[in-house]
Design a protein around this motif. Structure first.
Motif, PDB file in Angstrom:
ATOM      1  N   HIS A 190       0.943  -1.819   0.023  1.00 28.99           N
ATOM      2  CA  HIS A 190       0.148  -0.451   0.044  1.00 28.99           C
ATOM      3  C   HIS A 190       0.457   1.305  -0.200  1.00 28.99           C
ATOM      4  O   HIS A 190       1.708   1.232   0.627  1.00 28.99           O
ATOM      5  CB  HIS A 190      -1.150   0.118   1.252  1.00 28.99           C
TER       6      HIS A 190
ATOM      7  N   MET B 132      -8.267  -1.484   7.521  1.00 24.74           N
ATOM      8  CA  MET B 132      -7.312  -0.738   8.041  1.00 24.74           C
ATOM      9  C   MET B 132      -7.720   0.579   6.686  1.00 24.74           C
ATOM     10  O   MET B 132      -7.385   1.429   7.219  1.00 24.74           O
ATOM     11  CB  MET B 132      -5.866  -1.524   7.608  1.00 24.74           C
ATOM     12  N   LEU B 133      -7.711  -0.012   5.914  1.00 24.51           N
ATOM     13  CA  LEU B 133      -8.306   1.035   5.243  1.00 24.51           C
ATOM     14  C   LEU B 133      -9.578   2.094   4.987  1.00 24.51           C
ATOM     15  O   LEU B 133      -8.937   3.250   5.194  1.00 24.51           O
ATOM     16  CB  LEU B 133      -8.128   0.413   3.222  1.00 24.51           C
TER      17      LEU B 133
ATOM     18  N   SER C 294     -10.506   2.746   8.016  1.00 23.68           N
ATOM     19  CA  SER C 294     -10.174   2.948   9.350  1.00 23.68           C
ATOM     20  C   SER C 294      -9.553   4.466   8.380  1.00 23.68           C
ATOM     21  O   SER C 294      -9.954   5.531   9.552  1.00 23.68           O
ATOM     22  CB  SER C 294      -9.429   2.283   9.998  1.00 23.68           C
ATOM     23  N   GLN C 295      -9.240   4.299   8.122  1.00 22.74           N
ATOM     24  CA  GLN C 295      -7.873   5.520   7.424  1.00 22.74           C
ATOM     25  C   GLN C 295      -9.116   6.526   6.363  1.00 22.74           C
ATOM     26  O   GLN C 295      -8.962   7.312   6.636  1.00 22.74           O
ATOM     27  CB  GLN C 295      -7.073   4.930   6.477  1.00 22.74           C
TER      28      GLN C 295
ATOM     29  N   GLU D  86     -11.137   8.589   9.374  1.00 20.07           N
ATOM     30  CA  GLU D  86     -10.184   9.476   9.703  1.00 20.07           C
ATOM     31  C   GLU D  86     -10.196  11.010   9.235  1.00 20.07           C
ATOM     32  O   GLU D  86      -9.906  12.060   9.819  1.00 20.07           O
ATOM     33  CB  GLU D  86      -8.617   8.894  10.299  1.00 20.07           C
ATOM     34  N   GLY D  87     -10.049  10.095   7.735  1.00 19.58           N
ATOM     35  CA  GLY D  87      -9.576  12.069   7.252  1.00 19.58           C
ATOM     36  C   GLY D  87     -11.588  12.198   7.146  1.00 19.58           C
ATOM     37  O   GLY D  87     -11.579  13.996   6.879  1.00 19.58           O
TER      38      GLY D  87
ATOM     39  N   LYS E 202      -6.571  -5.727   5.276  1.00 16.71           N
ATOM     40  CA  LYS E 202      -5.833  -4.754   4.797  1.00 16.71           C
ATOM     41  C   LYS E 202      -6.860  -3.215   4.984  1.00 16.71           C
ATOM     42  O   LYS E 202      -7.332  -2.757   4.957  1.00 16.71           O
ATOM     43  CB  LYS E 202      -5.086  -4.674   3.385  1.00 16.71           C
TER      44      LYS E 202
END
Length: 435
Positions: free
Chosen positions: A373, A427-428, A430-431, A434-435, A424
């Motif tokens: 990534h 995780m993406l 989650s990211q 947050e954005g 994964k």
């Protein structure tokens, strides 16, 4: 990721450990006949081909008839065996007759030794075969009995003085002579019986030896046991000289060098038969790969061919040569592959792939554990409970089963070997949240 969901998500952990890296080697090889399963067939006798029963490429079974050869040598050997068998049969018949005569004669001898009367003996042995032994024995016995009767008849008158003592002495002397003759005749005939039985037994043994020698001679010439057993000069006629050549095992006719009425000799190859259920795969190992030979001996290698792009074959290495070719700087390697469907054809070029351990142990994990990534490579490391963390790694060499890790992990770290894609994705997500 809750532990209760690991199984459904396909998550599997594996610890980073020191492992040897298998080096993948690709070589160009060639398919050849299994030389242990190839028969080059030659006739063992000279003759003319009477019949050819198989053609090039034909699949044959063990003991299938391939060709029939008219051979004068085989015909002569068969007739010799036929004659030897007849002589053996005659010798056995003679031995049986001689044993019957001997048994009867010995019973007669016992009766004579026991002093049975002539009438009783004639009654017991009238219809029993014993050759001239009966006449010789009975004549001697009758002579002895007559002399014995003469002595008994003269003893009374001699005592009373009616006849002279000289006449009695003459009768007694005649009796002793006839008794000795009779006893000698018994001993002579007993000896003759022993020697005749020994002679007939020896004749049977000699005849049996001639049969065995003639039979062995045909076997040496390669004649079938069935042909040897069924020799009959009258029924077979000229075909007694036929010499059958049969397939030694299941296989395919890969060479045919014989035609009808052709003259063949022991130095003339007429067929080659190969068992194509297995084939050899040969390749040349270059000098730089020589240290890997010990690691692949007795192990399987992958074999590929363009004719069958979706199918891999497996061959087992059974020979790695000890002598290097000075011109090519290579060492020969041979492997054997199953070929039940005959897909691998001798003469085909193939690609051979195998892996050999380098010998050095370095930290390694399964290649499936590596995730990418943002231009970086990382793995998910199990921290504790249901917690995972992505950890950037620097990898080194890899094989199909192991990838070496130069930095980012320590020995014993539990990494996600399978199911990392699910982590994964979370995780993406989650990211993005947050954005």
């Amino acid at each position: 990721m809750p532990t209760s969901q690991w199984e459904s998500c396909g998550i599997r952990l594996e610890r980073a450990s020191l492992q040897t890296l298998a080096t993948s080697i690709r070589l160009t090889g060639k398919v050849s006949l299994n030389e242990d399963k190839v028969a080059h067939i030659y006739p063992l006798v000279e003759g003319t081909v009477d019949e050819v029963l198989v053609g090039l490429g034909q699949v044959v079974k063990a003991n299938d008839l391939l060709v029939v050869v008219h051979s004068r040598e085989v015909g002569k050997a068969k007739l010799e065996l036929y004659q030897a068998r007849q002589q053996h049969e005659m010798a056995v018949v003679k031995q049986n007759l001689q044993e019957g005569v001997a048994n009867n004669a010995r019973e007669l001898l016992n009766a004579l030794r026991n002093g049975e009367s002539i009438d009783a003996i004639e009654g017991r042995f009238r219809n029993r075969s014993m050759g001239d032994y009966r006449e010789r024995l009975l004549l001697a016995y009758a002579g002895f009995l007559k002399s014995e009767a003469d002595v008994e008849r003269l003893e009374g008158p001699a005592q009373s003085g009616a006849i002279s003592a000289k006449q009695l002495y003459a009768a007694q002397s005649s009796k002793s002579s006839d008794q000795a003759t009779f006893q000698a005749r018994i001993e002579q005939i007993d000896y003759e019986l022993q020697t005749s039985l020994l002679s007939s037994s020896q004749a049977v043994k000699e005849a049996a030896t001639r049969v065995a020698v003639a039979t062995t001679n045909l076997r040496i010439l390669g004649c079938d046991e069935e042909d040897i057993a069924s020799i009959d000069r009258e029924q077979q006629g000229e075909t007694v000289s036929h010499y059958s050549i049969r397939a030694p095992f299941d296989g395919t006719v890969v060479a045919k060098d014989v035609t009808l009425k052709e003259q063949v000799r022991p130095d003339t190859q007429i067929f080659s038969i190969a068992d194509l259920s297995t084939v050899w795969v040969t390749a040349d190992i270059y000098e730089q790969h020589v240290p890997l030979l010990a690691a692949i001996a007795g192990k399987p290698v992958r074999v590929c061919n363009e004719a069958w792009p979706d199918q891999d074959f497996v061959a087992t290495v059974f020979y790695t040569g000890e002598i290097m070719d000075e011109s090519t700087r290579t060492i020969s390697m041979r492997a054997i592959a199953k070929n039940d469907k005959h897909l691998l054809k001798p003469g085909m070029f193939v690609t051979i792939e195998f892996e050999a351990d380098s010998g050095d142990k370095k930290l390694g994990i399964p290649p499936s554990a590596i995730q990418q990534h943002g231009g970086k490579e990382f793995v998910f490391v199990h921290v504790s409970g249901d917690k995972f963390e992505p950890r950037e790694v620097v990898r080194g060499d890899r094989s199909r089963t192991v990838v070496q890790i130069k930095a980012g992990l320590s020995e014993g770290d539990a990494v996600v070997a399978e199911g990392g894609f699910i982590l994964k994705s979370k995780m993406l997500e989650s990211q993005m949240g947050e954005g």
